[in-house]
Design a protein around this motif. Structure first.
Motif, PDB file in Angstrom:
ATOM      1  N   LEU A 279       0.816  -1.212   0.000  1.00 19.49           N
ATOM      2  CA  LEU A 279       0.000   0.000   0.000  1.00 19.49           C
ATOM      3  C   LEU A 279       0.847   1.258   0.000  1.00 19.49           C
ATOM      4  N   ARG A 280       1.981   1.190   0.659  1.00 23.95           N
ATOM      5  CA  ARG A 280       2.842   2.371   0.794  1.00 23.95           C
ATOM      6  C   ARG A 280       3.694   2.604  -0.443  1.00 23.95           C
ATOM      7  N   HIS A 281       4.178   1.504  -1.046  1.00 26.35           N
ATOM      8  CA  HIS A 281       5.121   1.630  -2.145  1.00 26.35           C
ATOM      9  C   HIS A 281       4.619   1.043  -3.464  1.00 26.35           C
ATOM     10  N   GLY A 282       3.470   0.377  -3.446  1.00 27.43           N
ATOM     11  CA  GLY A 282       2.934  -0.200  -4.677  1.00 27.43           C
ATOM     12  C   GLY A 282       3.615  -1.454  -5.126  1.00 27.43           C
ATOM     13  N   PHE A 283       4.375  -2.091  -4.216  1.00 24.53           N
ATOM     14  CA  PHE A 283       5.088  -3.303  -4.611  1.00 24.53           C
ATOM     15  C   PHE A 283       5.449  -4.127  -3.387  1.00 24.53           C
ATOM     16  N   HIS A 284       5.381  -5.459  -3.557  1.00 17.69           N
ATOM     17  CA  HIS A 284       5.918  -6.387  -2.569  1.00 17.69           C
ATOM     18  C   HIS A 284       6.389  -7.623  -3.334  1.00 17.69           C
ATOM     19  N   PRO A 285       7.578  -8.136  -3.035  1.00 16.63           N
ATOM     20  CA  PRO A 285       8.131  -9.235  -3.841  1.00 16.63           C
ATOM     21  C   PRO A 285       7.278 -10.492  -3.857  1.00 16.63           C
ATOM     22  N   ASP A 286       6.475 -10.714  -2.820  1.00 12.15           N
ATOM     23  CA  ASP A 286       5.618 -11.903  -2.796  1.00 12.15           C
ATOM     24  C   ASP A 286       4.267 -11.671  -3.466  1.00 12.15           C
ATOM     25  N   HIS A 287       3.975 -10.424  -3.827  1.00  7.84           N
ATOM     26  CA  HIS A 287       2.641 -10.123  -4.344  1.00  7.84           C
ATOM     27  C   HIS A 287       2.641  -9.277  -5.609  1.00  7.84           C
ATOM     28  N   GLY A 288       3.799  -8.815  -6.030  1.00  7.68           N
ATOM     29  CA  GLY A 288       3.869  -8.091  -7.290  1.00  7.68           C
ATOM     30  C   GLY A 288       3.664  -6.595  -7.147  1.00  7.68           C
ATOM     31  N   THR A 289       3.318  -5.976  -8.291  1.00 10.84           N
ATOM     32  CA  THR A 289       3.236  -4.523  -8.412  1.00 10.84           C
ATOM     33  C   THR A 289       1.788  -4.085  -8.564  1.00 10.84           C
ATOM     34  N   ALA A 290       1.427  -3.010  -7.883  1.00  7.33           N
ATOM     35  CA  ALA A 290       0.083  -2.448  -8.024  1.00  7.33           C
ATOM     36  C   ALA A 290      -0.072  -1.860  -9.417  1.00  7.33           C
ATOM     37  N   ARG A 291      -1.157  -2.209 -10.090  1.00  4.52           N
ATOM     38  CA  ARG A 291      -1.416  -1.709 -11.433  1.00  4.52           C
ATOM     39  C   ARG A 291      -2.815  -1.140 -11.503  1.00  4.52           C
ATOM     40  N   GLY A 292      -3.105  -0.417 -12.595  1.00  3.99           N
ATOM     41  CA  GLY A 292      -4.436   0.126 -12.799  1.00  3.99           C
ATOM     42  C   GLY A 292      -4.867   1.037 -11.665  1.00  3.99           C
ATOM     43  N   PRO A 293      -6.148   0.995 -11.278  1.00  2.00           N
ATOM     44  CA  PRO A 293      -6.626   1.866 -10.211  1.00  2.00           C
ATOM     45  C   PRO A 293      -5.892   1.666  -8.888  1.00  2.00           C
TER      46      PRO A 293
ATOM     47  N   ILE B  32      -1.593  -6.318 -17.919  1.00  2.00           N
ATOM     48  CA  ILE B  32      -0.160  -6.205 -17.639  1.00  2.00           C
ATOM     49  C   ILE B  32       0.664  -6.650 -18.841  1.00  2.00           C
ATOM     50  N   VAL B  33       0.287  -7.770 -19.451  1.00  2.00           N
ATOM     51  CA  VAL B  33       1.037  -8.262 -20.616  1.00  2.00           C
ATOM     52  C   VAL B  33       0.945  -7.258 -21.769  1.00  2.00           C
ATOM     53  N   LEU B  34      -0.220  -6.691 -21.997  1.00  2.00           N
ATOM     54  CA  LEU B  34      -0.386  -5.748 -23.102  1.00  2.00           C
ATOM     55  C   LEU B  34       0.283  -4.405 -22.821  1.00  2.00           C
ATOM     56  N   SER B  35       0.125  -3.889 -21.592  1.00  2.00           N
ATOM     57  CA  SER B  35       0.585  -2.535 -21.273  1.00  2.00           C
ATOM     58  C   SER B  35       1.965  -2.489 -20.651  1.00  2.00           C
ATOM     59  N   GLY B  36       2.393  -3.575 -20.005  1.00  2.00           N
ATOM     60  CA  GLY B  36       3.675  -3.575 -19.325  1.00  2.00           C
ATOM     61  C   GLY B  36       3.594  -2.951 -17.945  1.00  2.00           C
ATOM     62  N   VAL B  37       4.740  -2.786 -17.337  1.00  2.00           N
ATOM     63  CA  VAL B  37       4.862  -2.179 -16.012  1.00  2.00           C
ATOM     64  C   VAL B  37       5.890  -1.067 -16.125  1.00  2.00           C
ATOM     65  N   ARG B  38       5.463   0.149 -15.954  1.00  2.00           N
ATOM     66  CA  ARG B  38       6.347   1.299 -16.084  1.00  2.00           C
ATOM     67  C   ARG B  38       7.153   1.531 -14.811  1.00  2.00           C
ATOM     68  N   ALA B  39       8.299   2.142 -14.987  1.00  2.16           N
ATOM     69  CA  ALA B  39       9.153   2.455 -13.844  1.00  2.16           C
ATOM     70  C   ALA B  39       8.475   3.479 -12.937  1.00  2.16           C
ATOM     71  N   VAL B  40       8.686   3.332 -11.644  1.00  2.00           N
ATOM     72  CA  VAL B  40       8.183   4.286 -10.661  1.00  2.00           C
ATOM     73  C   VAL B  40       9.358   5.082 -10.127  1.00  2.00           C
ATOM     74  N   GLU B  41       9.289   6.393 -10.270  1.00  2.00           N
ATOM     75  CA  GLU B  41      10.393   7.247  -9.864  1.00  2.00           C
ATOM     76  C   GLU B  41      10.706   7.064  -8.381  1.00  2.00           C
ATOM     77  N   GLY B  42      11.982   6.804  -8.097  1.00  2.00           N
ATOM     78  CA  GLY B  42      12.426   6.677  -6.713  1.00  2.00           C
ATOM     79  C   GLY B  42      12.181   5.317  -6.099  1.00  2.00           C
ATOM     80  N   GLU B  43      11.625   4.364  -6.861  1.00  2.00           N
ATOM     81  CA  GLU B  43      11.328   3.046  -6.315  1.00  2.00           C
ATOM     82  C   GLU B  43      12.068   1.966  -7.107  1.00  2.00           C
ATOM     83  N   ARG B  44      12.535   0.938  -6.416  1.00  2.00           N
ATOM     84  CA  ARG B  44      13.160  -0.208  -7.077  1.00  2.00           C
ATOM     85  C   ARG B  44      12.097  -1.283  -7.341  1.00  2.00           C
ATOM     86  N   SER B  45      11.027  -0.884  -7.947  1.00  2.00           N
ATOM     87  CA  SER B  45       9.965  -1.819  -8.293  1.00  2.00           C
ATOM     88  C   SER B  45      10.194  -2.343  -9.700  1.00  2.00           C
TER      89      SER B  45
END
Length: 452
Positions: free
Chosen positions: A257-271, A368-381
């Motif tokens: 919730l804080r960073h939009g990412f967790h290694p066991d659960h992936g990256t927050a996407r969309g809304p 996710i496959v169609l749009s990809g995952v964009r870099a988040v500034e300041g985060e190692r996601s």
């Protein structure tokens, strides 16, 4: 006219009049007096700052800021089964916003879904959750919004068919589904848990996306947090029906919730990416409280899910025997990142732990496959290219079927080809299917969000 006929006619007339009076009492709400827009300096700075944090928790900016529009000026299209509803201007513009609203008018909208003029508001504005917001927090939100820059932005006409375009119908919906004062602190729980419950059930309105709805568009109380649909994404179940291979803990939820990412659960996407972006700027204690409360709702089947995740993470290549095309695409486009052992941001997440792959709904994985995952500034996601231009629908389908068979223990998806085609159409129409703000939309820097 005979005596009995006159009596019956009189009774019918009385009943009809009573029905009309009752309907009028249910539907009618008085207009509240307009006020001069309050001077921004009339609000205490600490109250405005508190309102800024609360507005971020409520995700107000993303619902009320359209692509190419100014912050909080409305115009965001919300697709519903009944048509399209557009969010309104909540800047303090006197003519097109809420500049002439008193604090009482603002609180009535939050609690009862009625605007200053007395018109019922559609429940896409989640006042069925905002009924739980305290007077003090409503006051802070009012102070924050009244210190934003006024923007002239007239409301767009909703695109609804009859009878849903009639405001009186909303009064009937409220009679059936709107409940006041439903939040009650639990004395058996900690102060942190209760704070999280207050935010989740109220301003954060998590159930608005993560709870399925009935035929009239109301949340199904019997299936709270069992998963819902929003903006061509599937909001996962976050109760004990969660399909996450690894159980959500309070620590994992806090990081996600804080960073939009967790290694066991992936990256927050969309809304959900927008939610995480907003939560990155609020007090960590509030995010932690939300995480503590939600972790308590999703742990009933934790042991089973953890075992399933461990098994999935070491799954063999048996899936390749029945899906050679998907296996080849995976080897060429995915394996070097997801199995290469490289650290973030270039290394891919462990797909055996992917909720998207284990989900009963494939939409998120398709997006996710169609749009990809964009870099988040300041985060190692993680970052990932989109494959919309380099793969056709048949290839995307083969890849996703392979991922499902290899990295989950769930049955094959049905209707996958239609889901892929729908996702492409949504992208072509310019609707939001990723976390980027899109062409022209103002992106709110968390460091600057809500500053007077």
């Amino acid at each position: 006219m005979t005596g009995p006929v006159r009596i019956i006619t009189g009774i019918v007339a009385v009943v009809l009049i009573a029905a009309v009076v009752a309907a009028f009492a249910i539907v009618w709400r008085p207009a509240l007096a307009a006020v001069d827009p309050p001077a921004p300096q009339s609000f205490d700075a600490a109250l405005v700052k508190k309102g800024r944090d609360l507005a971020a928790i409520g995700n107000c900016s993303d619902c009320h800021t359209a692509r190419g529009g100014r912050n909080f000026s409305g115009g965001v299209p919300v697709q519903t089964p009944f048509g399209t509803i557009f969010s309104t201007n909540i800047t303090p513009d006197a003519e097109t916003g809420i500049g002439q609203w008193s604090e009482a008018a603002f609180q009535r909208a939050m609690r009862s879904g009625v605007n200053r003029q007395g018109r019922h508001l559609y429940p896409t504005f989640p006042y069925d959750h905002f009924t739980n917001v305290s007077d003090e927090d409503d006051r802070a939100l009012y102070a924050f919004l009244m210190t934003r820059k006024p923007v002239r932005a007239p409301a767009r006409e909703n695109e609804l068919s009859f009878p849903f375009n009639q405001r009186f119908a909303i009064a009937g919906w409220k009679l059936l589904f709107l409940r006041h004062d439903t939040y009650r602190p639990d004395p058996k729980q900690s102060a942190e848990w209760n704070r999280g419950a207050y935010l989740v059930e109220g301003l954060a309105h998590c159930g608005a996306c993560h709870t399925p709805r009935n035929a009239l568009g109301a949340e199904r109380a019997s299936a709270q947090f069992a998963g819902g649909d929003v903006d061509n994404w599937h909001a996962y179940a976050i109760n004990d029906q969660s399909r996450s291979p690894v159980p959500w803990t309070a620590d994992a939820l806090f990081a996600y919730l804080r960073h939009g990412f967790h290694p066991d659960h992936g990256t927050a996407r969309g809304p959900m990416a927008e939610v995480a972006d907003n939560l990155s700027s609020v007090p960590p204690s509030d995010v932690r409280a939300i995480a503590v409360y939600m972790a308590g709702l999703s742990g009933a089947r934790a042991a089973d899910r953890k075992k399933r995740g461990e098994e999935a993470s070491v799954r063999s290549e048996k899936a390749a025997q029945t899906n050679a095309a998907g296996a080849s695409i995976y080897a060429a486009a995915c394996a070097s990142c997801h199995e290469g052992g490289r650290p973030l941001p270039f290394g891919g997440v462990n797909l055996g732990l992917s909720t998207a792959i284990s989900s009963p709904d494939p939409r998120n994985l398709v997006n996710i496959v169609l749009s990809g995952v964009r870099a988040v500034e300041g985060e190692r996601s993680p970052i990932m290219p989109g494959f919309a231009a380099s793969m056709n629908d048949e290839q995307v389908s083969a890849l996703l079927n392979y991922l499902r068979a290899r990295f989950s223990d769930q049955p094959a998806w049905t209707g996958l080809e239609k889901t892929i085609a729908d996702a492409r159409r949504t992208q072509s129409a310019g609707l939001q299917t990723s976390s980027d703000p899109g062409p022209g939309k103002t992106s709110i820097d968390p460091a600057q969000r809500g500053k007077p």
